[in-house]
Design a protein around this motif. Structure first.
Motif, PDB file in Angstrom:
ATOM      1  N   GLY A  19       3.003  11.100  -6.461  1.00 44.95           N
ATOM      2  CA  GLY A  19       3.823  11.506  -7.606  1.00 44.95           C
ATOM      3  C   GLY A  19       2.972  11.871  -8.804  1.00 44.95           C
ATOM      4  O   GLY A  19       3.264  12.846  -9.517  1.00 44.95           O
ATOM      5  N   ARG A  20       1.915  11.126  -9.042  1.00 50.72           N
ATOM      6  CA  ARG A  20       1.017  11.413 -10.157  1.00 50.72           C
ATOM      7  C   ARG A  20       0.320  12.762  -9.953  1.00 50.72           C
ATOM      8  O   ARG A  20       0.213  13.572 -10.877  1.00 50.72           O
ATOM      9  CB  ARG A  20      -0.026  10.301 -10.307  1.00 50.72           C
ATOM     10  CG  ARG A  20      -0.883  10.445 -11.566  1.00 50.72           C
ATOM     11  CD  ARG A  20      -1.905   9.352 -11.679  1.00 50.72           C
ATOM     12  NE  ARG A  20      -2.865   9.357 -10.579  1.00 50.72           N
ATOM     13  CZ  ARG A  20      -3.902  10.210 -10.480  1.00 50.72           C
ATOM     14  NH1 ARG A  20      -4.100  11.128 -11.405  1.00 50.72           N
ATOM     15  NH2 ARG A  20      -4.731  10.130  -9.463  1.00 50.72           N
ATOM     16  N   LEU A  21      -0.137  13.011  -8.717  1.00 55.91           N
ATOM     17  CA  LEU A  21      -0.792  14.293  -8.449  1.00 55.91           C
ATOM     18  C   LEU A  21       0.172  15.468  -8.583  1.00 55.91           C
ATOM     19  O   LEU A  21      -0.187  16.533  -9.072  1.00 55.91           O
ATOM     20  CB  LEU A  21      -1.405  14.262  -7.037  1.00 55.91           C
ATOM     21  CG  LEU A  21      -2.602  13.322  -6.859  1.00 55.91           C
ATOM     22  CD1 LEU A  21      -2.979  13.240  -5.397  1.00 55.91           C
ATOM     23  CD2 LEU A  21      -3.770  13.779  -7.718  1.00 55.91           C
ATOM     24  N   ARG A  22       1.432  15.293  -8.166  1.00 53.28           N
ATOM     25  CA  ARG A  22       2.428  16.349  -8.333  1.00 53.28           C
ATOM     26  C   ARG A  22       2.651  16.640  -9.806  1.00 53.28           C
ATOM     27  O   ARG A  22       2.752  17.799 -10.221  1.00 53.28           O
ATOM     28  CB  ARG A  22       3.743  15.928  -7.691  1.00 53.28           C
ATOM     29  CG  ARG A  22       3.798  16.139  -6.231  1.00 53.28           C
ATOM     30  CD  ARG A  22       5.185  15.860  -5.701  1.00 53.28           C
ATOM     31  NE  ARG A  22       5.148  15.816  -4.257  1.00 53.28           N
ATOM     32  CZ  ARG A  22       5.930  15.060  -3.507  1.00 53.28           C
ATOM     33  NH1 ARG A  22       6.807  14.276  -4.079  1.00 53.28           N
ATOM     34  NH2 ARG A  22       5.823  15.080  -2.202  1.00 53.28           N
ATOM     35  N   ASP A  23       2.762  15.568 -10.604  1.00 53.68           N
ATOM     36  CA  ASP A  23       2.978  15.745 -12.048  1.00 53.68           C
ATOM     37  C   ASP A  23       1.804  16.481 -12.669  1.00 53.68           C
ATOM     38  O   ASP A  23       1.986  17.347 -13.547  1.00 53.68           O
ATOM     39  CB  ASP A  23       3.181  14.392 -12.744  1.00 53.68           C
ATOM     40  CG  ASP A  23       4.476  13.736 -12.330  1.00 53.68           C
ATOM     41  OD1 ASP A  23       5.371  14.458 -11.817  1.00 53.68           O
ATOM     42  OD2 ASP A  23       4.616  12.502 -12.537  1.00 53.68           O
ATOM     43  N   GLU A  24       0.592  16.163 -12.254  1.00 58.82           N
ATOM     44  CA  GLU A  24      -0.604  16.859 -12.782  1.00 58.82           C
ATOM     45  C   GLU A  24      -0.585  18.331 -12.393  1.00 58.82           C
ATOM     46  O   GLU A  24      -0.919  19.203 -13.199  1.00 58.82           O
ATOM     47  CB  GLU A  24      -1.883  16.186 -12.289  1.00 58.82           C
ATOM     48  CG  GLU A  24      -2.199  14.869 -12.954  1.00 58.82           C
ATOM     49  CD  GLU A  24      -3.480  14.235 -12.402  1.00 58.82           C
ATOM     50  OE1 GLU A  24      -4.160  14.860 -11.563  1.00 58.82           O
ATOM     51  OE2 GLU A  24      -3.767  13.116 -12.815  1.00 58.82           O
ATOM     52  N   ARG A  25      -0.224  18.609 -11.140  1.00 58.64           N
ATOM     53  CA  ARG A  25      -0.213  20.001 -10.660  1.00 58.64           C
ATOM     54  C   ARG A  25       0.855  20.805 -11.393  1.00 58.64           C
ATOM     55  O   ARG A  25       0.629  21.961 -11.764  1.00 58.64           O
ATOM     56  CB  ARG A  25       0.030  20.027  -9.148  1.00 58.64           C
ATOM     57  CG  ARG A  25      -0.245  21.399  -8.548  1.00 58.64           C
ATOM     58  CD  ARG A  25      -0.120  21.394  -7.083  1.00 58.64           C
ATOM     59  NE  ARG A  25       1.316  21.570  -6.776  1.00 58.64           N
ATOM     60  CZ  ARG A  25       1.880  21.290  -5.623  1.00 58.64           C
ATOM     61  NH1 ARG A  25       1.171  20.779  -4.643  1.00 58.64           N
ATOM     62  NH2 ARG A  25       3.143  21.487  -5.423  1.00 58.64           N
ATOM     63  N   GLU A  26       2.014  20.201 -11.634  1.00 59.78           N
ATOM     64  CA  GLU A  26       3.096  20.900 -12.342  1.00 59.78           C
ATOM     65  C   GLU A  26       2.729  21.113 -13.801  1.00 59.78           C
ATOM     66  O   GLU A  26       3.121  22.099 -14.397  1.00 59.78           O
ATOM     67  CB  GLU A  26       4.391  20.106 -12.220  1.00 59.78           C
ATOM     68  CG  GLU A  26       4.981  20.144 -10.833  1.00 59.78           C
ATOM     69  CD  GLU A  26       6.191  19.226 -10.701  1.00 59.78           C
ATOM     70  OE1 GLU A  26       6.597  18.612 -11.714  1.00 59.78           O
ATOM     71  OE2 GLU A  26       6.717  19.116  -9.590  1.00 59.78           O
ATOM     72  N   SER A  41       0.821  -1.217   0.000  1.00 56.92           N
ATOM     73  CA  SER A  41       0.000   0.000   0.000  1.00 56.92           C
ATOM     74  C   SER A  41       0.854   1.266   0.000  1.00 56.92           C
ATOM     75  O   SER A  41       0.452   2.287  -0.545  1.00 56.92           O
ATOM     76  CB  SER A  41      -0.941  -0.008   1.202  1.00 56.92           C
ATOM     77  OG  SER A  41      -0.192  -0.039   2.406  1.00 56.92           O
ATOM     78  N   GLY A  42       2.025   1.238   0.608  1.00 55.96           N
ATOM     79  CA  GLY A  42       2.911   2.396   0.614  1.00 55.96           C
ATOM     80  C   GLY A  42       3.354   2.765  -0.790  1.00 55.96           C
ATOM     81  O   GLY A  42       3.491   3.937  -1.128  1.00 55.96           O
ATOM     82  N   TYR A  43       3.577   1.787  -1.606  1.00 54.83           N
ATOM     83  CA  TYR A  43       3.972   2.054  -2.981  1.00 54.83           C
ATOM     84  C   TYR A  43       2.848   2.767  -3.718  1.00 54.83           C
ATOM     85  O   TYR A  43       3.087   3.719  -4.448  1.00 54.83           O
ATOM     86  CB  TYR A  43       4.339   0.746  -3.694  1.00 54.83           C
ATOM     87  CG  TYR A  43       4.663   0.937  -5.162  1.00 54.83           C
ATOM     88  CD1 TYR A  43       5.923   1.382  -5.566  1.00 54.83           C
ATOM     89  CD2 TYR A  43       3.713   0.696  -6.137  1.00 54.83           C
ATOM     90  CE1 TYR A  43       6.225   1.572  -6.900  1.00 54.83           C
ATOM     91  CE2 TYR A  43       4.004   0.882  -7.476  1.00 54.83           C
ATOM     92  CZ  TYR A  43       5.260   1.319  -7.853  1.00 54.83           C
ATOM     93  OH  TYR A  43       5.542   1.511  -9.174  1.00 54.83           O
ATOM     94  N   HIS A  44       1.626   2.280  -3.537  1.00 54.18           N
ATOM     95  CA  HIS A  44       0.482   2.914  -4.195  1.00 54.18           C
ATOM     96  C   HIS A  44       0.338   4.367  -3.760  1.00 54.18           C
ATOM     97  O   HIS A  44       0.079   5.252  -4.579  1.00 54.18           O
ATOM     98  CB  HIS A  44      -0.816   2.143  -3.884  1.00 54.18           C
ATOM     99  CG  HIS A  44      -0.913   0.838  -4.587  1.00 54.18           C
ATOM    100  ND1 HIS A  44      -0.913   0.724  -5.955  1.00 54.18           N
ATOM    101  CD2 HIS A  44      -1.024  -0.426  -4.111  1.00 54.18           C
ATOM    102  CE1 HIS A  44      -1.010  -0.542  -6.300  1.00 54.18           C
ATOM    103  NE2 HIS A  44      -1.073  -1.269  -5.188  1.00 54.18           N
ATOM    104  N   LEU A  45       0.504   4.615  -2.491  1.00 47.58           N
ATOM    105  CA  LEU A  45       0.378   5.973  -1.981  1.00 47.58           C
ATOM    106  C   LEU A  45       1.455   6.874  -2.583  1.00 47.58           C
ATOM    107  O   LEU A  45       1.161   7.978  -3.044  1.00 47.58           O
ATOM    108  CB  LEU A  45       0.476   5.958  -0.450  1.00 47.58           C
ATOM    109  CG  LEU A  45       0.322   7.292   0.255  1.00 47.58           C
ATOM    110  CD1 LEU A  45      -1.048   7.898  -0.067  1.00 47.58           C
ATOM    111  CD2 LEU A  45       0.500   7.123   1.750  1.00 47.58           C
ATOM    112  N   THR A  46       2.697   6.413  -2.597  1.00 51.43           N
ATOM    113  CA  THR A  46       3.790   7.189  -3.174  1.00 51.43           C
ATOM    114  C   THR A  46       3.547   7.441  -4.656  1.00 51.43           C
ATOM    115  O   THR A  46       3.773   8.540  -5.157  1.00 51.43           O
ATOM    116  CB  THR A  46       5.126   6.450  -2.974  1.00 51.43           C
ATOM    117  OG1 THR A  46       5.295   6.170  -1.596  1.00 51.43           O
ATOM    118  CG2 THR A  46       6.292   7.261  -3.484  1.00 51.43           C
TER     119      THR A  46
END
Length: 102
Positions: A93-100, A84-89
């Motif tokens: 990362g996906r949300l950061r990429d979308e925001r950038e 589950s930690g991998y999924h969260l990370t």
């Protein structure tokens, strides 16, 4: 009538002889040892075949060991990915990429 019987016998002997020659030729061509009437080899098998079997057996053992190692590594990767930690990370990362990107 007697001529036909003699011809049939001679033809049979010739057919059997040709069959024996063909059988022997096929056996020699494919590397089988020739056998006498008691089933013993007329000449011994060549040592190259035995050496090749040894090399192939050793290579097979090495490949099986390598395959076992790869299976263990794959199991570890699967465990990490399903953790589950991998999924969260990954989601962060996906949300950061979308925001950038915006």
């Amino acid at each position: 009538m007697e001529f036909l019987t003699e011809t049939a016998v001679i033809g049979g002997v010739i057919a059997l002889s040709l069959g024996w020659v063909a059988n022997t030729w096929i056996r020699v061509k494919n590397g089988y040892p020739l056998e006498n009437s008691w089933g013993k080899a007329v000449y011994p098998k060549n040592d190259q075949a035995a050496e090749r079997v040894k090399l192939l057996t050793r290579e097979n053992a090495e490949l099986r060991a390598e395959l076992g190692s790869i299976k263990d590594r794959l199991a570890n990767v699967e465990r990490i990915v399903t953790d589950s930690g991998y999924h969260l990370t990954h989601e962060i990362g996906r949300l950061r990429d979308e925001r950038e990107a915006n």
